[in-house]
Design an enzyme around this catalytic site. Structure first.
Site: not given
Ligand code: 0R9
Length: 637
Positions: A424, A498, A500, A502
């Site tokens: 990503e 990641d 997180d 997203d």
């Protein structure tokens, strides 16, 4: 019984038990948590047989506080009288003699069976203890076993008005490393069994926390299809239902079209999900294509002689279906023994569906028209996708290097040893390119979110740059006309996003893409998820990494009080915060990293997860997230 008979019987039993305990994996697949849960399915299968024979209507499963399992049905009760050949009570034969299924009684027609279908004696052999209780002809009968060996005779007990069988067992912890039962795993399978066997009531109770569920579906596989389509918008209601017996094979089919572009057909033989398909699925596909084309032509929706005949793929776009057959002697073939081999089943399913689907279409002309119009649109889109693919192919033939520019390829050409990281973002992609071992690791950075494949057709997918890059880098092509796993350029496809919100969304989008359009990659275990650390704990010069919250807490606890002040705790929000060396050590070095292999245990679950998380409907998505909060807490949907 003469002492000689008894001794011969005992030797046979002991030999059988010894074989099972020596090589348990040969009988139940493996001795991991999967094998542990499989023990329950073996016993439940016996109750299902009794339900199929028309006697049992309720099955209760209880997980005890001690992780023991009790399964009870309200059937006739296992016979307790002497077995004419073995010269011991029938129940003792069932519980102690290997491969003594219902079939030893020629009159019984055993069709259910797990993948292994090994029966109660194997469960008994792999249990520290097992108690059987039978309620039959007004009395209770008991027998107890330890590690498969009978410790008591079959004892006649109290009078009872109950009827049925209860098998209570504790898996042997010297065989299974992990003896903890998971409610969700058992519940999921029991729910599937309840859908597949209409009107059968299955209850599960977990005495460890009093969690319980009750499953009973009068509509059977009709309700199964409705359940699968919860997150989709059906184009007709209720699902079409077809049942009948052909060549002595009971066949049940339920199907419904929805506005999505994905095909979701689950096939079963004797309640076993035939993931690799087989003769029943071929018969279904062939009859579906034929009936819809013939109806469309007969009614002038497609003109005879028109070249736009609908292909199999066209008529299966947006289709959810369950096919369930019961076969007396099933032959399971294929890599995972989940492909139905019996050739006679193809004809049975095909002829039943051909006849009854045409009847249905004629009786329901407006639904028929909607289905055919949807298929015609799918055919047009497929033609557009074909052109788009052709264009890409011609374009890459003109370019000298047909691999995408942003792919940092590895030097080896051997897919056995190579791997590709789909990363990503450009910044993490840059670190990964510098940190990797370029000999066997390729890096493909992805920009932003990829297209949501649940909401797009293949033609639209092929006009998306990120998707095109992935397809070209992997080398396999896409879509049933083009996909070829033998052309895969890397042995492992590793998704690195990641930790997180997203990141987890992008990961779900990618997984959905692989599941829907390159399913074989998932089935063959080629897709992995990288596990980057969540924290860096710096203590003076030493640096440690924590991959979970629990790990972080336990690492911090170990640090002496006076040293705690010196600690610097860094929470990684993105991969980009790691320098190339850190990324290599924590997430990419095969010697030290952990990567999770993506596996699809149950097709009905995977489909539901993807449609619910990626589909249009907000309510089912909310409900799913609430119910599964512990699994999807990081998903932004
Ligand atoms: C809780 C799990 N249930 C079982 O294991 C179970 C086995 C079983 C069964 C019969 C009925 N209920 C059962 N529950 C049964 C009874 C009769 C004939 N066939 C089957 C009968 O009353 O005549 N049996 C499965 C195998 C056998 N019984 C047999 F081989 F011993 F007959």
């Amino acid at each position: 019984m003469s002492p000689k008979d008894y001794t011969a019987q005992n030797i046979q039993v002991l030999k059988g038990l010894e074989a099972v305990r020596k090589r348990p994996a040969m009988y139940i697949g493996d001795v991991t948590s999967r094998g542990l849960h499989h023990l329950v399915y073996e016993i439940v299968d016996n109750s299902i047989d009794e339900a199929l024979a028309g006697f049992a209507t309720i099955i209760n499963v209880v997980i005890g506080k001690d992780n023991s399992i009790a399964v009870e049905d309200n059937g006739r009760g296992i016979p307790t009288d002497m077995h004419p050949v073995e010269k011991i009570p029938a129940v003792e034969v069932i519980m102690t003699v290997l491969h003594a299924g219902g079939k030893f009684d020629k009159s019984s027609y055993k069709v259910s069976g797990g993948l292994h279908g090994v029966g109660a004696s194997v469960v008994n052999a792999l249990s520290e203890w097992c108690h059987v209780e039978i309620y039959r002809e007004g009395f209770t009968y008991n027998q107890s076993y330890e590690r498969g060996i009978a410790k008591t005779k079959v004892e006649k007990g109290k009078a009872t008005s109950k009827q049925g069988t209860k098998v209570h067992f504790l898996p042997d912890n010297t065989i299974f490393k992990d003896t903890e039962y998971h409610f969700d795993i058992l519940a999921k399978r029991l729910k599937e069994l309840a859908f597949l066997n209409k009107n059968l009531e299955i209850n599960i109770l977990d005495e460890r926390d009093d969690h319980k569920e009750n499953y009973k579906y009068e509509g059977g596989i009709i309700e199964f299809v409705e359940y699968l389509d919860e997150g989709r918008s059906p184009i007709h209601k209720p699902p079409i239902y077809i049942e009948g017996i052909r060549e002595e094979i009971p066949v049940e089919i339920s199907l419904q079209y929805n506005s999505s572009y994905t095909e979701n057909i689950l096939s079963y033989c004797n309640n076993v999900n035939t993931v690799e398909g087989g003769s029943h699925l071929s018969g279904f596909k062939s009859a579906l294509t034929r009936s819809l084309n013939s109806y469309a032509q007969k009614n002038g929706i497609i003109k005879t002689g028109d070249k736009t005949t609908l292909s199999g793929e066209d008529v299966r776009e947006g289709l959810t279906a369950i096919i369930s057959v019961k076969v007396a002697e099933p032959q399971f073939e294929g890599q995972t023994k989940t492909k139905l081999g019996n050739s006679e089943v193809r004809g049975a399913v095909e002829s039943l569906l051909n006849e009854k689907l045409l009847d249905y279409l004629e009786m329901n002309p407006s639904i028929a028209r909607k289905i055919i119009e949807k298929s015609i649109q799918a055919a047009r889109a497929r033609e557009a996708a074909r052109n788009a693919r052709e264009l890409t192919r011609r374009k890459s033939a003109l370019e000298s290097n047909s691999l995408p520019g942003k792919l940092a390829d590895c030097s080896t050409n051997d897919p056995e040893e190579s791997e590709i990281y789909l990363v990503e973002g450009d910044s993490a992609g840059g670190s990964a390119k510098q940190g990797r071992d370029r000999r066997f690791q390729a890096i493909l950075p992805l920009k932003g979110k990829i297209l949501n494949v649940e909401k797009a057709r293949l033609d639209k997918l092929l006009s998306n740059d990120e998707i095109k890059t992935i397809i070209t880098a992997l080398g396999t092509g896409i879509g049933s006309e083009d996909f070829d796993i033998s052309k895969l350029r890397y042995g492992k496809i590793i998704l690195m996003t990641d930790a997180d919100v997203d990141g987890s969304h992008i990961r779900t989008l990618l997984l959905t893409f692989f599941y829907r359009y390159m399913n074989e990659l998932v089935q063959q275990g080629k897709v992995y998820i990288a596990q980057p650390p969540l924290y860096k704990i710096k203590n003076g010069k030493s640096e440690t990494y924590a991959y979970t919250e629990t790990e972080k807490d336990s690492l911090l606890q170990k640090i002496e009080e006076e040293e705690k002040r010196k600690i610097v705790l860094q929470r990684y929000k993105g991969l980009g915060e790691m320098n190339p060396e850190q990324l290599w050590t924590t997430t990419m070095d095969p010697e030290t990293r952990t990567i999770l292999k993506v596996s699809v245990e149950s097709a009905f679950d995977a489909d539901l997860i993807f449609t619910t998380l990626m589909g249009d409907e907000v309510e089912p998505r909310k409900k799913f997230i609430e119910e599964n909060a512990k699994y999807v807490k990081n998903l932004d949907v």
